[in-house]
Design a protein around this motif. Structure first.
Motif, PDB file in Angstrom:
ATOM      1  N   ASP A  68      43.313 -45.860   5.411  1.00 38.61           N
ATOM      2  CA  ASP A  68      44.101 -46.229   6.590  1.00 38.61           C
ATOM      3  C   ASP A  68      45.555 -45.838   6.348  1.00 38.61           C
ATOM      4  N   LEU A 712      46.146 -40.238  16.572  1.00 35.70           N
ATOM      5  CA  LEU A 712      45.303 -41.365  16.940  1.00 35.70           C
ATOM      6  C   LEU A 712      46.151 -42.406  17.666  1.00 35.70           C
ATOM      7  N   SER A 714      45.194 -45.232  18.272  1.00 35.28           N
ATOM      8  CA  SER A 714      44.944 -46.490  17.565  1.00 35.28           C
ATOM      9  C   SER A 714      45.994 -46.764  16.510  1.00 35.28           C
ATOM     10  N   GLN A 715      46.710 -45.716  16.049  1.00 32.76           N
ATOM     11  CA  GLN A 715      47.743 -45.886  15.033  1.00 32.76           C
ATOM     12  C   GLN A 715      49.150 -45.907  15.650  1.00 32.76           C
ATOM     13  N   TYR A 739      40.727 -44.622  26.850  1.00 33.64           N
ATOM     14  CA  TYR A 739      40.608 -45.246  25.524  1.00 33.64           C
ATOM     15  C   TYR A 739      41.320 -46.590  25.574  1.00 33.64           C
ATOM     16  N   LYS A 741      42.765 -49.533  23.090  1.00 32.91           N
ATOM     17  CA  LYS A 741      43.110 -49.845  21.707  1.00 32.91           C
ATOM     18  C   LYS A 741      42.674 -51.246  21.308  1.00 32.91           C
ATOM     19  N   ASN A 744      39.157 -50.896  20.714  1.00 29.04           N
ATOM     20  CA  ASN A 744      38.885 -49.628  20.035  1.00 29.04           C
ATOM     21  C   ASN A 744      37.611 -48.979  20.591  1.00 29.04           C
ATOM     22  N   SER A 746      36.088 -46.260  23.903  1.00 26.27           N
ATOM     23  CA  SER A 746      36.483 -45.180  24.790  1.00 26.27           C
ATOM     24  C   SER A 746      35.351 -44.853  25.731  1.00 26.27           C
ATOM     25  N   ALA A 752      37.292 -41.190  20.686  1.00 24.75           N
ATOM     26  CA  ALA A 752      37.123 -42.267  19.704  1.00 24.75           C
ATOM     27  C   ALA A 752      38.403 -42.465  18.912  1.00 24.75           C
ATOM     28  N   ASN A 753      38.780 -43.727  18.705  1.00 21.87           N
ATOM     29  CA  ASN A 753      40.011 -44.119  17.999  1.00 21.87           C
ATOM     30  C   ASN A 753      41.268 -43.642  18.708  1.00 21.87           C
ATOM     31  N   THR A 778      46.281 -36.931  12.447  1.00 27.28           N
ATOM     32  CA  THR A 778      44.947 -36.972  11.858  1.00 27.28           C
ATOM     33  C   THR A 778      44.406 -35.561  11.701  1.00 27.28           C
ATOM     34  N   THR A 780      41.268 -34.965  12.130  1.00 31.80           N
ATOM     35  CA  THR A 780      40.091 -34.902  12.990  1.00 31.80           C
ATOM     36  C   THR A 780      40.305 -33.868  14.097  1.00 31.80           C
TER      37      THR A 780
END
Length: 1019
Positions: A68, A712, A714-715, A739, A741, A744, A746, A752-753, A778, A780
């Motif tokens: 994380d 992300l 989420s971050q 999405y 948060k 978490n 979507s 995702a995230n 990220t 990703t």
């Protein structure tokens, strides 16, 4: 002022006396006895860098990691002793290691800690092992609370507490525990301060995990510390008295703390990597030491009371100096020097240098010599010793070395020669090179004309030149490090994989001689200076990692190249001591699909709309592509690029408009009005070096990913009342994907995230500030939205005959939800430009795309509205009804046609609608079977209580959510059919089910403090 407590952890786990090793801290232990060793100063991480992994130097590979990015500690220097590095934890970071079989069966341990902890911390766990015995969980380590340090000696909850005294000085705190005898001791500055003989515990049968900086905790709270950690050790041998003294001198020299027996006087300049040999008597001796450095000292025999130590000056061990004896002027020596100390004369010893590909610098290994000097200036007065080089082990061994206390010594060899390739081959193959050797970080390397060299291993070089018609290629994922100088290319480089690192300490140049070359991964790790791109173009197809130093591409061209449907090229998180300078071009592929609006953003600062116009047809008055429709005046022309602010669209009317970094834009993209074939767009501007914060005002607005990297959501962090969710317009569906948060979740897997592609715009709601930290980046891969697959919760998918457009809304049950609007809900978005008709839920005064209902197992109804953009037949498709396990029946009630549809049985419902927005449907969750006959529904007006008939069920709701309501039902004769019951409407509506056997006229009565509401219904 907040005070800090400073203390030392070195963990020692013991089972039995065993073979004396050589490679642990101070030269004590080896991989079989030194069970773990975390030495932050040996990591060579840049100051201010976030730390994802800490290496276990014991050789047992119990590395600690943190996946994380928001929970990673930061590496800092100069906390305790000059340049010694430590990890900074500020109450929310930790590192963990998994189960290690080597720790199973341990019967006793001895622990120390070096660092600082905020003495006001309520509770933290700086270090701990978690194990289990046959009967219970077992935790060992340290716990802080209210200014005291607690030594954990057994299962959760048992501690032995000791005050550390003054919180302003470095302390050495020790805790040892014997599970067989049950005795636990606590020490402060090597002195026993408490002992507890009553702790009985079994052997650590199974080790589960290791924690540093915080723990998962018995209650999952984290117990994060606020402070610094420098080093952790673990042994499984009893230390004899000689080893204990050597270990204490290692601690004292490195951290400057007072120790009981101080044998070493040169810690001010040579206090790092101290190793020692010595003897108290025949049972307490240690005669062979190397630590984790490159110098081993040993002696076959010593007399009682003899000790000898060496420490180094912490210079780069792969850097060279020309300060050599005058008779050896064609030689170089290591810049790193060592210094020896001995309380009494020990006599001759053996010294061995363990080299690697960075430090094995001499072209002729036979030229290696040990040089010893009294004042550290080796040009005059130095004594030289010849040794033996072992090519297999890469060691140089010297015997008969006699030094005096305070002497300096280092390794000398021939000056590194320029190495060039003589044939096609692998980097690791000596026959590839003219020296019949493998290049090191101290060699100038040239790839000769008409030769191709493959980087088949992690390689090193001081400087690299690729001659004309020469080629360097990567076919494996290996790294090439350029240690000092730079990279010059006249030939070619082929790099579909692998990486290249620039790791100098002064200016490094990348001279491409006017060429354009594709690179995969690049790391800039120049400690304190700059890497300059000159005279050419780098096309980045992988990841640029700015770890340390400046990457300056103002004199060249730098392109971040993503030309496929996935985002392959990116800029990783820019560390605090790194910088990117110059304008970069960021390319981003937009995949083919239907024509329509898309949400885009600029990933650089200073780009203009004209950059997009180079690749896209953009409509506007005075624009190069002209007006797509409308008249050709400024007021009548259609502008195809807009942004949304305070509930309205604003046209971009200037082709040279500067795209605001962090703002989102809605742009119509299409080859015509139907299809789009896909293309790559590019913008040029400055890359962000720090965190980026953007603002939205009240209502809806368009923001964007500000980085040349996927991020992300989420971050990210939001402030004020800004919703913790986003929308992205999906031209394939004609509606929006989202999405959330808070949960978490979507609407589609691609989000995702909260995954946002580089150059992706999105919608947010309400006033606040949105911050994307560098750590939100990220690796990703991310895509622009093209299609959707519904997931998570009960899905209501609305489709329309003769179109491909659709809309998805969602209903979810959660123990923390509310039947009214709450922060988990996602509000409905409609700007008037979308092409899909839509469904949305209504509650209070809010419209919702995703509604979280309270999971309290009570029967429920939720209102569902329809927005029909055209007159047509529509179908509501139901997905994931099986996931609603709390209710036997789920119904859809069409209030316009008085139709009840059993969603578990039907799965879809088709109906006709005119254009407009209608409160048409209700979704009902119940464990009763409702009548599917035609319904008569009448809604009361002029009152705050609404009574709605749903077949044989009655829905009671209140605009203001009254708490205390009494409900009963009578027949036309006044006979009680449903006995009075209390109904709480503060959390939404309630559903009351009547027997399906009842027939005729019924009267529903609701009483509360505001009066009585009645309604006639016919069953």
């Amino acid at each position: 002022m907040m005070m800090k407590q400073k203390f030392l952890i070195i963990i020692l786990l013991f089972t039995t006396s065993g073979v004396i090793g050589q490679t642990g801290p101070g030269g004590i232990g080896n991989s079989s006895t030194n069970m773990l060793w975390y030495d932050i100063n040996s990591e060579n991480i840049g100051n201010g860098a976030m730390v994802e992994e800490v290496t276990d130097f014991s050789g047992n590979n119990n590395h600690l990691v943190q996946t994380d990015v928001l929970k990673r500690p930061v590496n800092v220097t100069n906390v305790f002793n000059s340049s010694i590095a430590s990890l900074r934890f500020d109450g929310g970071q930790s590192l963990t290691g998994g189960a290690m079989a080597a720790y199973n069966g341990v019967t006793k341990y001895n622990q120390y800690y070096i660092g600082s902890v905020d003495d006001l911390s309520l509770l933290s766990v700086p270090f701990a092992f978690k194990c289990v015995t046959p009967s219970r969980a077992f935790s060992t380590g340290f716990l802080t609370q209210f200014g005291l340090i607690n030594a954990i000696g057994r299962r959760y909850g048992f501690v032995r507490r000791a005050s550390l005294g003054s919180p302003t000085t470095l302390k050495v705190f020790q805790n040892d525990y014997n599970s067989l005898s049950g005795l636990m001791n606590a020490y402060l500055d090597f002195s026993l301060i408490s002992s507890d003989p009553d702790v009985i515990e079994n052997t650590f049968i199974t080790h589960l995990e290791t924690w540093l900086g915080g723990s998962t905790g018995a209650s999952g709270t984290g117990y994060y510390m606020d402070g610094f950690i420098s080093e952790v050790f673990a042994f499984n041998i009893d230390l004899n008295t000689a080893q204990t003294k050597i270990l204490q001198n290692y601690i004292g020299a490195k951290y400057g703390t007072t120790i009981p027996t101080d044998h070493y006087d040169y810690e001010a300049t040579h206090g790092v990597g101290l190793v020692g040999i010595g003897r108290d008597n025949n049972l307490n001796k240690h005669l062979n030491s190397i630590g984790n450095g490159m110098v081993r000292i040993q002696k076959s025999a010593m007399t009682d009371g003899q000790y000898l130590y060496v420490g180094h000056n912490d210079e780069n061990y792969s850097s060279l100096s020309t300060d050599v004896p005058v008779l050896l002027l064609n030689s170089s020596r290591l810049l790193r020097t060592w210094r020896m100390d001995e309380p009494t004369d020990v006599g001759n010893i053996q010294v061995t240098f363990q080299l690697d590909s960075l430090s094995d610098f001499s072209p002729a290994p036979s030229a290696y010599k040990l040089i010893v000097d009294a004042d550290g200036v080796f040009a005059a007065g130095a004594t030289t010793y010849s040794g033996t080089y072992n090519a297999v082990t890469r060691t140089v061994h010297f015997t008969g070395i006699d030094m005096n206390a305070g002497d300096y010594f280092t390794l000398l060899g021939d000056e590194p020669v320029e190495i060039f390739s003589v044939s096609d081959g692998n980097w690791s193959d000596p026959s590839t090179w003219n020296c019949s050797c493998v290049p090191s970080g101290l060699n100038l390397v040239t790839i000769s004309s008409f030769t191709t060299v493959n980087v088949d291993t992690d390689g090193y070089t001081k400087d690299l030149t690729i001659a004309g018609d020469g080629e360097l290629e990567w076919t494996f994922d290996n790294n090439l490090t350029i240690q000092t100088d730079g990279l010059t290319i006249f030939g070619d480089i082929t790099m579909p994989t692998g990486s290249i690192t620039f790791a100098g300490t002064s200016i490094q140049e990348i001279d491409l001689n006017g060429g354009e070359f594709d690179f995969n991964d690049i790391e800039i790790n120049n400690n304190g200076d700059v890497v300059e791109l000159q005279n050419g173009t780098i096309v980045l197809n992988g990841t640029l990692t700015p770890t340390s130093g400046k990457f300056d591409f103002t004199a060249g061209s730098f392109i971040v190249n993503s030309v496929s449907a996935v985002s392959s090229a990116r800029i990783a998180a820019v560390n605090v001591n790194a910088e990117l300078s110059g304008n970069a071009t960021v390319r981003r592929f937009i995949p083919a699909g239907v024509a329509g609006n898309r949400n885009l953003a600029s990933p650089v600062v200073g780009a203009t709309l004209a950059h997009w116009d180079d690749s896209l047809a953009i409509s506007g008055y005075g624009f190069p592509d002209g007006c797509a429709y409308g008249d050709t005046t400024a007021s009548g022309c259609y502008f195809s690029v807009k942004y949304y602010w305070q509930d309205r669209f604003y046209d971009i009317t200037n082709i040279n408009y500067v795209l605001e970094n962090g703002k989102g834009y809605e742009i119509f993209i299409g080859d015509d009005l139907v299809t789009y074939s896909g293309t790559t767009i590019a913008v040029t501007g400055a890359l962000n070096n720090s965190d980026v914060t953007t603002m939205n005002t009240t209502a809806w607005g368009t923001l964007g990913n500000p980085y040349a990297s996927p991020v992300l959501f989420s971050q990210a962090s939001t402030t004020n009342v800004m919703g913790k969710y986003f929308y992205i317009y999906d031209p394939a569906s004609g509606g929006y994907q989202w999405y959330d948060k808070v949960s978490n979740t979507s609407s589609i897997p691609q989000l995702a995230n909260g995954l946002l592609a580089s150059g992706q715009g999105f919608w947010v709601k309400d006033f606040g500030f949105l911050t994307f930290p560098q750590s939100a980046k990220t690796s990703t891969n991310a895509t622009f939205i093209r299609n959707s697959v519904a997931e998570n919760g009960i899905q209501l998918k609305l489709t329309q005959d003769n179109t491909t457009y659709f809309n998805v809304s969602s209903i979810v049950f959660d123990h923390t939800g509310s039947d009214l609007k709450d922060e988990m809900d996602i509000e409905y978005l409609s700007t008037g430009l979308e092409k899909a008709s839509s469904l949305y839920m209504t509650t209070d005064t809010f419209k919702l795309t995703k509604s979280y209902l309270l999971r309290d197992y009570a029967d429920k109804t939720i209102n569902v509205a329809l927005k029909a953009l055209t007159e047509s037949y529509f179908t509501i498709h139901i997905a994931d009804v099986a996931s609603v396990n709390d209710y036997s029946n789920v119904y859809l009630f069409d209030q316009t046609l008085n139709k009840m549809i059993d969603l578990r049985a039907e799965g879809a419902y088709t109906f006709y609608s005119e254009v407009g927005e209608f409160d048409r449907f209700k979704v009902i969750f119940t464990n009763d079977v409702l009548s599917t006959d035609d319904f008569i529904t009448t809604v009361n007006t002029g009152t705050e209580i609404n009574i709605t008939q749903l077949g044989s069920a009655i829905e009671i709701s209140a605009l203001n959510g009254f708490v205390n309501n009494t409900v009963y039902v009578t027949n036309a004769l006044g006979q009680e059919i449903l006995s009075p019951r209390e109904v709480n409407l503060s959390n939404g509506s309630k559903l009351l089910n009547l027997s399906t056997d009842l027939k005729g006229l019924m009267i529903v009565v609701v009483k509360n403090v505001n009066g009585i509401t009645t309604k006639k219904i016919i069953l």
